[in-house]
Design an enzyme around this catalytic site. Structure first.
Site, PDB file in Angstrom:
ATOM      1  N   LYS A 162      11.928 -15.250 -11.245  1.00  0.00           N
ATOM      2  CA  LYS A 162      11.842 -14.108 -12.135  1.00  0.00           C
ATOM      3  C   LYS A 162      10.673 -14.517 -13.087  1.00  0.00           C
ATOM      4  CE  LYS A 162      12.828 -11.384 -10.529  1.00  0.00           C
ATOM      5  NZ  LYS A 162      13.826 -11.619  -9.157  1.00  0.00           N
ATOM      6  N   HIS A 201      15.456 -37.611  -8.567  1.00  0.00           N
ATOM      7  CA  HIS A 201      14.699 -37.737  -7.440  1.00  0.00           C
ATOM      8  C   HIS A 201      13.272 -37.545  -7.414  1.00  0.00           C
ATOM      9  CE1 HIS A 201      18.695 -39.139  -5.968  1.00  0.00           C
ATOM     10  NE2 HIS A 201      19.251 -38.126  -6.213  1.00  0.00           N
ATOM     11  N   ASN A 217      -1.681   2.144   5.814  1.00  0.00           N
ATOM     12  CA  ASN A 217      -0.809   1.198   5.272  1.00  0.00           C
ATOM     13  C   ASN A 217      -0.308   0.344   6.482  1.00  0.00           C
ATOM     14  OD1 ASN A 217       1.310  -0.633   4.259  1.00  0.00           O
ATOM     15  ND2 ASN A 217       2.811   1.063   4.032  1.00  0.00           N
ATOM     16  N   GLY A 218      -0.444  -1.007   6.619  1.00  0.00           N
ATOM     17  CA  GLY A 218      -0.020  -1.890   7.450  1.00  0.00           C
ATOM     18  C   GLY A 218      -1.415  -2.968   7.977  1.00  0.00           C
ATOM     19  N   ARG A 273       3.781  -0.672  -4.740  1.00  0.00           N
ATOM     20  CA  ARG A 273       3.521  -0.758  -3.544  1.00  0.00           C
ATOM     21  C   ARG A 273       2.238  -1.578  -3.193  1.00  0.00           C
ATOM     22  NH1 ARG A 273       6.863   1.646   0.370  1.00  0.00           N
ATOM     23  NH2 ARG A 273       5.512   0.925   2.065  1.00  0.00           N
ATOM     24  N   TRP A 276      -2.815  -2.618  -1.629  1.00  0.00           N
ATOM     25  CA  TRP A 276      -2.750  -4.139  -1.756  1.00  0.00           C
ATOM     26  C   TRP A 276      -3.537  -4.632  -0.706  1.00  0.00           C
ATOM     27  CZ3 TRP A 276      -0.601  -8.269   0.892  1.00  0.00           C
ATOM     28  CH2 TRP A 276      -0.314  -9.280   0.097  1.00  0.00           C
ATOM     29  N   CYS A 288       0.769  -1.275  -0.040  1.00  0.00           N
ATOM     30  CA  CYS A 288      -0.035  -0.039   0.056  1.00  0.00           C
ATOM     31  C   CYS A 288       0.816   1.318   0.045  1.00  0.00           C
ATOM     32  CB  CYS A 288      -0.817  -0.020   1.170  1.00  0.00           C
ATOM     33  SG  CYS A 288      -1.986  -1.258   1.274  1.00  0.00           S
ATOM     34  N   GLU A 305      16.609 -18.151  -8.377  1.00  0.00           N
ATOM     35  CA  GLU A 305      16.391 -17.065  -8.828  1.00  0.00           C
ATOM     36  C   GLU A 305      15.807 -16.468 -10.178  1.00  0.00           C
ATOM     37  OE1 GLU A 305      15.790 -14.220  -7.303  1.00  0.00           O
ATOM     38  OE2 GLU A 305      15.903 -12.709  -8.581  1.00  0.00           O
ATOM     39  N   LYS A 349       5.634  -4.521  -4.199  1.00  0.00           N
ATOM     40  CA  LYS A 349       7.262  -4.354  -4.323  1.00  0.00           C
ATOM     41  C   LYS A 349       7.658  -4.481  -2.685  1.00  0.00           C
ATOM     42  CE  LYS A 349      11.125  -3.196  -5.737  1.00  0.00           C
ATOM     43  NZ  LYS A 349      11.956  -4.165  -6.457  1.00  0.00           N
ATOM     44  N   GLU A 393       7.118 -14.618 -11.678  1.00  0.00           N
ATOM     45  CA  GLU A 393       6.548 -13.434 -11.159  1.00  0.00           C
ATOM     46  C   GLU A 393       6.428 -12.565 -12.368  1.00  0.00           C
ATOM     47  OE1 GLU A 393       8.470 -10.900  -8.243  1.00  0.00           O
ATOM     48  OE2 GLU A 393      10.421 -11.253  -8.839  1.00  0.00           O
TER      49      GLU A 393
HETATM   50  O1  M6R Z   1      12.747  -5.611  -0.039  1.00  0.00           O
HETATM   51  P1  M6R Z   1      13.069  -7.049   0.187  1.00  0.00           P
HETATM   52  O2  M6R Z   1      14.321  -7.533  -0.530  1.00  0.00           O
HETATM   53  O3  M6R Z   1      13.086  -7.316   1.514  1.00  0.00           O
HETATM   54  O4  M6R Z   1      11.883  -7.994  -0.617  1.00  0.00           O
HETATM   55  C1  M6R Z   1      12.117  -9.434  -0.422  1.00  0.00           C
HETATM   56  C2  M6R Z   1      11.036  -9.901  -1.428  1.00  0.00           C
HETATM   57  O5  M6R Z   1       9.706  -9.530  -1.169  1.00  0.00           O
HETATM   58  C3  M6R Z   1      11.340  -9.454  -2.926  1.00  0.00           C
HETATM   59  O6  M6R Z   1      12.646  -9.813  -3.320  1.00  0.00           O
HETATM   60  C4  M6R Z   1      10.622 -10.266  -3.883  1.00  0.00           C
HETATM   61  O7  M6R Z   1      10.815 -11.599  -3.963  1.00  0.00           O
HETATM   62  C5  M6R Z   1      10.823  -9.714  -5.146  1.00  0.00           C
HETATM   63  N1  M6R Z   1       9.459  -9.320  -5.995  1.00  0.00           N
HETATM   64  C6  M6R Z   1      11.404 -10.464  -6.406  1.00  0.00           C
HETATM   65  O8  M6R Z   1      11.618 -10.108  -7.601  1.00  0.00           O
END
Ligand code: M6R
Length: 614
Positions: A491, A510, A106-107, A28, A80, A2, A487, A609, A494
């Site tokens: 990527k 396995h 927010n929260g 956000r 969000w 948010c 990773e 984010k 997402e």
């Molecule tokens: O701000 P942070 O690095 O703590 O965030 C952690 C994850 O939320 C963040 O890396 C998330 O997995 C991303 N969307 C990955 O691309």
């Protein structure tokens, strides 16, 4: 999670800055958006489901330009969803006191259900399913003529986290803002004051900012800012200057922030490295760690906590710390760590990895580690973020603002920073001058290595085209390249919505190998690291099941190129740099697959984010 914006000015209409601020914060959360504007006639609220663009259309229809001038104070929010579906009724701002009070938040208010039940008993009618509306009604009930005291009393009854902003027609010209666990920054311009969840919504107006701390509450008018504790004691917070400008958060000609941030990596990594290498001592300077060689030498174990991409970077850290500093290292998913009653103490060094520095799970892990007496450091990108401040010592990435929800440059900067940390730690132990000097040279080369991979973008785009319609993919790597495989899979999940799984190359046989067919491409990480030959064997196993294999392999490695269906070349590097090189190629691969599939690359569905809820 948010985004909040607040604006007040002596003469500038608030609508434009509020909506522009929301656009900056859209990363956000983006399931609904709204604004509340105050004038002498009272408060008007406009809200809409969907992106900020939808809210903008609504405003264009319902708030003619010639009416906008009378609203010079307002608050805004991009959501969000946590409590309640992303509907118009649940969108912020929420109101109380017959529409005279509006609030954005927010929260999470953890005790909202009991507070709501109490308010309903008193006859309060709720218009939404959100936790936030509870706070709006509480403030209204406590309002006996002093807006700041009313908000303080309400917030004292709230358990959980908040960044909030409120306006009230009973207190014209005043905006109350407060934070606990969710970031809030106040930008102090000459004629305007802008409040936001992060500085990206502020720098267009001013670079002079005040970072509120947990427990702060402020009353803002166009004339100034007064900060207090919830017990009404005055608090002084220093005004700081943001060291980057608006250009850093614009697309600068790129179609997406993700692509821009991938391309920014050579410069970002040069900034991470700048001034931190010491060739004469074959080590690194990391003054932010504030640890003497004696303190470093006393460390018996390293624990690296983080989530998502940051966790993957931490997993690379395990290989680096164990190899270079002979220190047992456990990477831990921050929420699992925090709730496991972790066994950490004064001999352990807990490193919290976070791009945003605001991730709730990682922050909780930091607090738990501090409570247990461990040595704690932050490894964050956002300067002044909560994790950076609470850890008290650490390494800033200096990678510049990362706007795309998918993290890219933060990963490579995190691995680079971990490598320098491992080098420093290693040199307080058994890493020789010669090996240290070799690493210093390797680290200096990282920006050029990345530049070379970016120059191969067209070849990566071509391979992406061939596989863009796949429904499932596997990513395999071993050793230091296993986290890189995770990773790569993250990527493509997402940003391209492709179901993907990252595996240790040896683990595929396995069980998961049962899923392979000509329709399940396997991306194999084949850079030159110990064990590469074994991964080549695993590639053969995949091909024998008809799965096409895309190999990320060292330029000139003809054996690897012949073993795979399509090879993407990366420069020859030492094993310590191989995860960085491999992941840059995987970032471009995911980006192109997402583009070809028509995905909303910078703001993928369901994500945000900065994940400030547990
Ligand atoms: O701000 P942070 O690095 O703590 O965030 C952690 C994850 O939320 C963040 O890396 C998330 O997995 C991303 N969307 C990955 O691309």
């Amino acid at each position: 999670m948010c985004g909040i914006v607040g604006f007040t000015s002596l003469d500038t209409p608030a609508v434009g800055p509020l909506v522009n601020g929301l656009r900056r914060l859209e990363y956000r959360g983006y399931d609904s958006a709204g604004v509340a504007l105050e004038s002498a006639d009272g408060i008007r609220v406009f809200k809409q489901t969907g992106r900020v663009a939808e809210l903008d259309k609504l405003l264009a229809k319902e708030l003619p330009n010639d009416e906008r001038g009378k609203y010079t104070i307002g608050i805004a929010h991009t959501r969000w969803a946590t409590h309640g579906l992303p509907t118009q009724a649940n969108a912020h701002p929420h109101t109380a006191d017959g529409g005279r009070l509006a609030i954005v938040h927010n929260g999470i208010i953890e005790n909202y259900a009991s507070l709501r039940a109490g308010l309903e008993k008193r006859g309060v009618k709720f218009a939404s399913q959100t936790d936030t509306e509870v706070l709006a009604h509480l403030i209204a009930i406590f309002d006996k003529g002093d807006f700041l005291s009313a908000a303080s009393e309400a917030l004292k009854r709230v358990e959980g986290t908040y960044g909030m902003a409120a306006i009230s027609a009973r207190h014209p010209g005043e905006m109350i803002v407060a934070r606990k666990g969710s970031p809030l920054v106040i930008g102090v311009g000459e004629k305007d004051i802008v409040v936001a969840s992060d500085v990206s919504a502020i720098v267009a107006y001013t670079r002079q900012v005040i970072y509120l701390k947990d427990g702060d509450i402020a009353c803002i008018t166009p004339e100034g800012v007064e900060i207090h504790s919830l017990d009404n004691a005055p608090v002084t917070r220093e005004v700081q200057e943001v060291d980057w400008d608006i250009g850093a958060i614009e697309k600068g000609g790129y179609e997406h922030f993700m692509l821009k941030e991938i391309y920014e990596q050579p410069e970002a990594l040069a900034n991470t490295i700048r001034g931190r290498l010491d060739p004469s001592g074959a080590t690194a300077f990391l003054s932010g760690l504030s640890l003497t060689p004696r303190e470093l030498a006393a460390v018996r174990r390293v624990v690296i906590v983080g989530c998502g991409t940051s966790l993957h970077a931490g997993m690379v850290g395990k290989y680096l710390f164990e190899k270079l500093a002979d220190l047992p290292t456990s990477p831990e998913q921050a929420a699992e760590f925090r709730y496991s009653n972790p066994i950490v103490g004064p001999d352990d060094w807990v490193i919290a990895m976070s791009q945003s520095g605001e991730t709730a799970d990682t922050l909780a892990a930091v607090r738990e580690s501090i409570r247990k007496g461990a040595l704690v450091s932050g490894l964050c990108n956002v300067v002044g973020s909560t994790i950076a401040r609470e850890a008290g010592r650490g390494v800033y990435l200096h990678a510049g603002p990362e706007i795309s929800v998918a993290s890219t440059k933060a990963f490579t900067a995190q691995v680079t920073a971990l490598l320098m940390t491992a080098l420093k730690l290693g040199r307080t132990r058994r890493l020789s001058f010669e090996d240290g000097a070799r690493l210093v040279g390797e680290i200096e080369k990282i920006p050029d290595v990345v530049r070379e991979i970016l120059a191969g973008n067209d070849a990566i785009a071509k391979v992406a085209e061939k596989y863009a319609s796949a429904g499932d993919m596997f990513f395999i790597g071993r050793g230091i390249l296993y986290p890189a495989a995770l990773e790569g899979a993250l990527k493509i999940k997402e940003v391209a919505y492709v179901h993907a799984e990252g595996y240790q190359a040896a683990e595929l046989k396995h069980g998961p190998i049962a899923l392979l067919s000509e329709k399940t491409p396997v991306v194999a990480l084949l850079a030159d690291i110990p064990g590469k030959e074994k991964t080549l064997g695993n590639v053969q196993e995949c091909r024998a099941r008809n799965a096409p294999v895309i190999g990320i392999a060292t330029k000139g490695d003809d054996v690897a190129a012949a073993a795979v269906t399509d090879a993407l070349a990366i420069p020859k590097t030492s094993p310590e740099i191989a995860p960085i090189a491999s992941v840059v190629a995987l970032q471009l691969f995911a980006y192109h697959v997402a583009r070809l599939r028509g995905c909303e690359i910078d703001q993928p569905r369901n994500l945000a984010k900065s994940v400030t809820v547990e």
